[in-house]
Write an enzyme that holds these catalytic residues in place. Structure first.
Site, short mmCIF file in Angstrom:
data_model
loop_
_atom_site.label_atom_id
_atom_site.label_comp_id
_atom_site.label_asym_id
_atom_site.label_seq_id
_atom_site.Cartn_x
_atom_site.Cartn_y
_atom_site.Cartn_z
N SER A 182 10.21 10.43 51.21
CA SER A 182 9.38 11.84 52.02
C SER A 182 8.09 12.17 50.94
O SER A 182 7.06 11.49 51.33
CB SER A 182 10.20 12.81 51.98
N ASP A 188 13.24 13.30 57.91
CA ASP A 188 12.96 13.37 57.10
C ASP A 188 13.68 12.14 56.00
O ASP A 188 14.66 12.19 56.47
CB ASP A 188 13.26 13.82 56.46
#
Length: 992
Positions: free
Chosen positions: A70, A259
């Site tokens: 991320s 993500d």
């Protein structure tokens, strides 16, 4: 920075400081992580204090492993690119400052059926531009892979997942789906390709960064195209990542990903695995740096009341969110501690054998336990082959159960001779052959690397004509050892692939074992397969070297290396025991006496007899063989203090922790503030890592005439690191010299251990603080003016004019331009004194500003209307999945989109109309809610009416709180609200 000594007396052997980075997620805390990455890159480039400290301590810092997810994945990829290209990361602050504005990230409110609130296409294009900015800087250019090895791993979550088949014990295929995805970029001496030299590396890194940072709901899933697909995002082409992922390897079609933090927000495991693939030649210290801006606070669990059952919502959230994430990182951290324990146990077991048994005794034990050793090895090899064959057969849809696998194992164990096991222990001395297999070669190489590591650690750090030959010999031996380890790893991969491939080819015949029909020919089948294996892996290569090297040839090279290492280690012992290393000296001496001492009749040991004796006894004791490296775990977080003062806690420092870690995207000053603290906190951790008491003891903690050593010498080097190269213009030299004078007695006391023979201190806090004062002052001189500029930009953008930021800007301007001085731009202002700078830093408190304090400001109004319009547009679209509620949101959408346009138009004309826009928003939302349910029953109508009234009250409260004088018009506005309220029934009747 050049670390060449001024004279031979100043020369030391360098220690290589290898840092493996694990960079956590954190949404807008990406800006803080970016500040940490900037300082790490400055360390690698040996800039400023880092360079002088590395020169003083003869350190060569290197970041060879980067594992990110991320927000951490974005910064990790940028850092890896900068290091591979020899470039600074200076553009990174500007990238986050310009590209991380929430208004830019939000989608256009008028877009039909938006898939998310934030524009993933803009985000990808912004990242691609950011990577190009880093690559285009002036710098050294692409660095040699052997000098700058990098293994970059980014995690992502594959929406559709990858299906994998496993057989159960009854021969049934179990289908599993894995959603974890890894995207990898590698370079180094043992990696055939250099991914960072590819022409499209910038585009690939940007695509990988977008794939790891696709926060669900905020950004739409990202599509990674297949090999023959042509896709764009934000107008920028998206490259295919074939060859870089562990999913969809052949890449016939693309995949949607989200993500990486969804499944793995703490990617420690991939970093640990990558560490052991890196070679080491000289003295190496390995640090695993865990970068997590907000580690969170985990309190002690409260007492449980058996009569109070936890709520449904609380239990669901704990099961879905809290417990898995805490347990994930806890297990990985425990794995690091367990690895270090196994390394120590492995070394201790070798020492136990060498200390407890003389050579003749160990030899007798090895001969007596050899039958058991051979049986265990045969069982292990048979299990390994059976599992590989079964895996290959499962890939062809032929599942083999436990009994079929056991038949394969039993058939292999019935072989009278196996090419990877000797018939008796006397075979250890046979020349020109190798019947001990790949497993034993790996174990012997682990022992050789352990011996070399011990030897390197005992060579005096100071170069001398006596120590230098041993040092150079050990370095060359370690280089050769890692070449052989790389060859062994390649053989292991080929070996495993061979048996899996044979399982695919023999799938139908192996399947017959399930019914017992294949038992009669199984022995002949496996005999033919073993013969094929021997021809491929243990016979002379006939194709010019492309085939695997025969085991006998490889064993010969390992035996030659082992024979060359022993006299080198004797040279090391001849140098004498270093101070504080007498135990390590005695351990190496014990091992050498066991491995190299002549027998009772004065005969030298046969080349392989003693290492194999140690291997057999070691294995018989049940000791595991593991990678022989200790890992130092160091956490980088925002909970760090500066010796110059200022806020210390996370909540007081970082604006980005607000709004579920999205906060820093709101204002430019918040992003610059978080970036600044990322640099400050990163510098604090790095200096603590660099200033290792053990390294200081190696360099200065012994008597070496005629060169002075001890605390006084170390203190002089630290003084140069802290005070060298100071500019005189701003008075920093006088300020820091005064700080040194105030701390000097404490510094001397802290370094006094170098003049004694007692143990080492855990840390050197006074020395760290002094170095940080210089480094932090330098960072503040660069970042505080940028913070002031960002606050000014926020004011022009309509942010709250009464917060901490504007107060800081006022003090900053007053410090630059005293009363009576003509105003001038900040860029042309004279430099502030160190005292002024510190006073401004301690009083800035920009990170303590809260989002709700912005309510009613022009920027907040614009953001609120835009966010509301985008959110309602997304919820009313076909992709929302809210089939029964889409109509309600669709009714609200049009007035909110119009309001967004109106607010932006009003803000362009001035702030006097903001109140009207806020109240118009409230009225539009209220009317839309009331009109959206004209046929609802009375109870639902009451709920909606109360919601509409609440919106009206909020629409009044926010601007009145910001502009109290607007209370004068409150009566008129309330009357208008009542008119709307009473007029709704008439409108509804008319519509009916």
């Amino acid at each position: 920075m050049d670390s060449t000594p001024a004279s031979a007396h100043d020369a030391f052997h360098e220690q290589e400081l290898r840092i493996a980075l694990v960079m956590n997620g954190g949404v807008s805390l990406a800006v803080w992580i970016g500040g940490v990455a900037q300082e790490i890159n400055r360390l690698v480039r040996r800039e400023s204090v880092y360079g002088r400290l590395c020169q003083a301590l003869w350190l060569r810092p290197r970041v060879d492993i980067v594992s990110g997810t991320s927000a951490g994945g974005i910064n990790g990829a940028l850092l890896a690119l900068a290091m591979s290209q020899g470039k600074p990361l200076d553009p990174l602050r500007g990238i986050w400052l310009a590209k991380g504005d929430i208004v830019r990230l939000l989608r256009d409110a008028s877009q039909d059926d938006p898939p998310s609130l934030l524009d993933g296409g803009y985000f990808y294009a912004a990242m691609a531009d950011g990577f190009r900015q880093v690559q285009r800087q002036a710098g050294k250019g692409l660095q040699p892979p052997a000098e700058v090895p990098i293994e970059l791993t980014l995690t992502t979550t594959v929406l559709a997942g990858e299906v994998r088949d496993f057989p159960d014990d009854l021969g049934t295929v179990i289908r599993d789906v894995s959603h974890r995805g890894l995207i990898k970029f590698r370079r180094g001496p043992d990696t055939p390709e250099d991914h960072f030299a590819e022409a499209d590396i910038v585009a690939k890194l940007a695509a990988a960064a977008r794939a790891t940072a696709s926060f669900p709901g905020a950004f739409e899933p990202f599509y990674l195209p297949g090999r023959d697909e042509r896709r764009k995002a934000g107008g920028v082409p998206v490259p295919c990542l074939a060859g870089h992922t562990d999913f969809n390897k052949d890449w016939p079609a693309g995949r949607y990903v989200v993500d990486g933090g969804v499944l793995d927000n703490n990617p420690l495991e991939s970093a640990i695995d990558a560490i052991f693939r890196q070679r080491a030649e000289g003295e190496v210290r390995r640090v695993l740096a865990y970068v997590v801006p907000d580690p969170g606070y985990i309190p002690d669990p409260p007492p449980q009341d058996p009569e109070q059952v936890p709520s449904l919502l609380g239990t669901s959230l704990a099961a879905l969110v809290n417990i898995p994430r805490v347990e994930s990182v806890s297990e990985q951290l425990r794995a690091i501690a367990e690895h270090n324990r196994r390394v120590a146990s492995q070394r201790d077991t070798r020492l136990l054998v060498a200390r407890s048994l003389d050579w003749e005794g160990a030899d007798r034990i090895a001969e007596s336990v050899f039958p058991g050793y051979r049986l265990r090895r045969a069982q292990s090899a048979a299990d390994y082959i059976a599992l590989a064959l079964v895996e290959g057969a499962a890939g062809q849809g032929q599942a083999l159960g436990r009994r079929a696998r056991q038949r394969i194992v039993d058939a292999l164990l019935e072989f009278p001779r196996l090419p990877w096991l000797p018939d008796d222990f006397a075979y250890a001395e046979a020349a020109g052959e190798w019947r001990w297999g790949l497993y034993t070669l790996k174990n012997v190489m682990t022992m050789v690397l352990d011996l070399l590591r011990r030897g390197v650690g005992l060579v005096p750090a100071r170069r001398s004509e006596f120590a230098e030959p041993a040092w150079q010999g050990l370095v060359q031996a370690r280089r050769k050892a890692y070449d052989l380890v790389a060859e062994l790893d390649r053989l292991r991969q080929l070996d495993g692939g061979h048996w899996v491939g044979r399982g695919r080819a023999l799938a139908a015949r192996l399947r017959a074992l399930e019914s017992g029909a294949g038992d009669n020919g199984l022995q002949d089948l496996l005999s033919a397969e073993v013969t094929t294996w021997v021809r491929r892996f243990d016979a002379d290569a006939e194709d010019g070297g492309s085939a695997p090297r025969p085991f006998a040839a490889l064993a010969g090279e390992i035996g030659t290396l082992f024979g060359a290492v022993l006299p080198l280690l004797r040279q090391v012992l001849a140098l004498g025991a270093p101070r504080r290393a007498s135990d390590e000296y005695a351990e190496l001496s014990t091992l050498l006496d066991f491995l190299d001492r002549p027998d009772a009749e004065g005969r030298a040991p046969a080349p392989w007899r003693r290492p194999l004796t140690l291997e057999v006894v070691h294995y018989a004791f049940g000791a595991e063989t593991t990678q022989d490296q200790y890992l130092e775990l160091v956490q980088f977080s925002a909970n760090a203090a500066s010796p110059l003062g200022g806020p210390e806690g996370l909540e007081q420092k970082l604006a980005g922790v607000q709004v579920a870690h999205f906060g820093a995207f709101y204002k430019a000053s918040w992003r610059v503030n978080d970036w600044m603290f990322g640099r400050l906190d990163g510098a604090e951790r790095l200096v603590r890592i660099l200033l290792d008491p053990g390294r200081l003891a190696r360099l200065f903690g012994y008597a070496g005439e005629p060169v002075p050593t001890g605390a006084a010498t170390a203190l002089a080097h630290l003084r140069e690191a802290a005070l060298g190269g100071l500019p005189e213009a701003a008075g920093d030299a006088a300020f820091l010299q005064g700080r040194w004078a105030a701390r000097e007695s404490a510094l001397r006391a802290e370094l006094a251990f170098l003049d004694r023979d007692d143990g080492l201190p855990g840390q050197l806090p006074e020395c760290v603080a002094m170095l940080l004062e210089r480094l932090h002052l330098e960072i503040l001189r660069q970042e505080l003016p940028a913070l002031a500029d960002a606050v000014g930009d926020d004011e022009l953008d309509g942010a709250d004019p009464s917060g901490n930021g504007p107060k800081f800007l006022k003090r900053f301007r007053a410090a630059l331009f005293p009363p009576g001085a003509p105003p001038a731009p900040l860029a042309g202002a004279p430099a502030l004194s160190a005292e002024q700078l510190l006073e401004l830093f301690r009083g800035a408190r920009v990170g303590e500003e809260k989002i709700m304090q912005e309510a009613g400001s022009d920027r907040f109004t614009a953001l609120a209307t835009r966010a509301a319009a985008v959110a309602v547009s997304a919820l009313s679209g076909k992709g929302s999945g809210l089939k029964w509620l889409r109509g309600v949101f669709a009714a609200v959408r049009t007035p909110l989109v119009v309001l967004d346009i109106l607010v932006r138009a009003l803000l362009k004309r001035g702030r006097s109309r903001v109140f009207l826009s806020l109240y118009a928003m409230a009225m539009a939302a209220s009317a839309a809610l009331l009109l959206a349910v004209p046929f609802a029953d009375a109870r639902l109508h009451a709920v909606v009416a109360w919601a509409a009234g609440g919106i009206l009250v909020l629409g009044l409260a926010l601007p009145v709180r910001r502009h109290p004088r607007l209370l004068l018009g409150l009566a008129l506005l309330v009357g208008l609200a009542v008119l709307v309220w009473k007029g709704v029934p008439l409108v509804r009747a008319w519509l009916g």
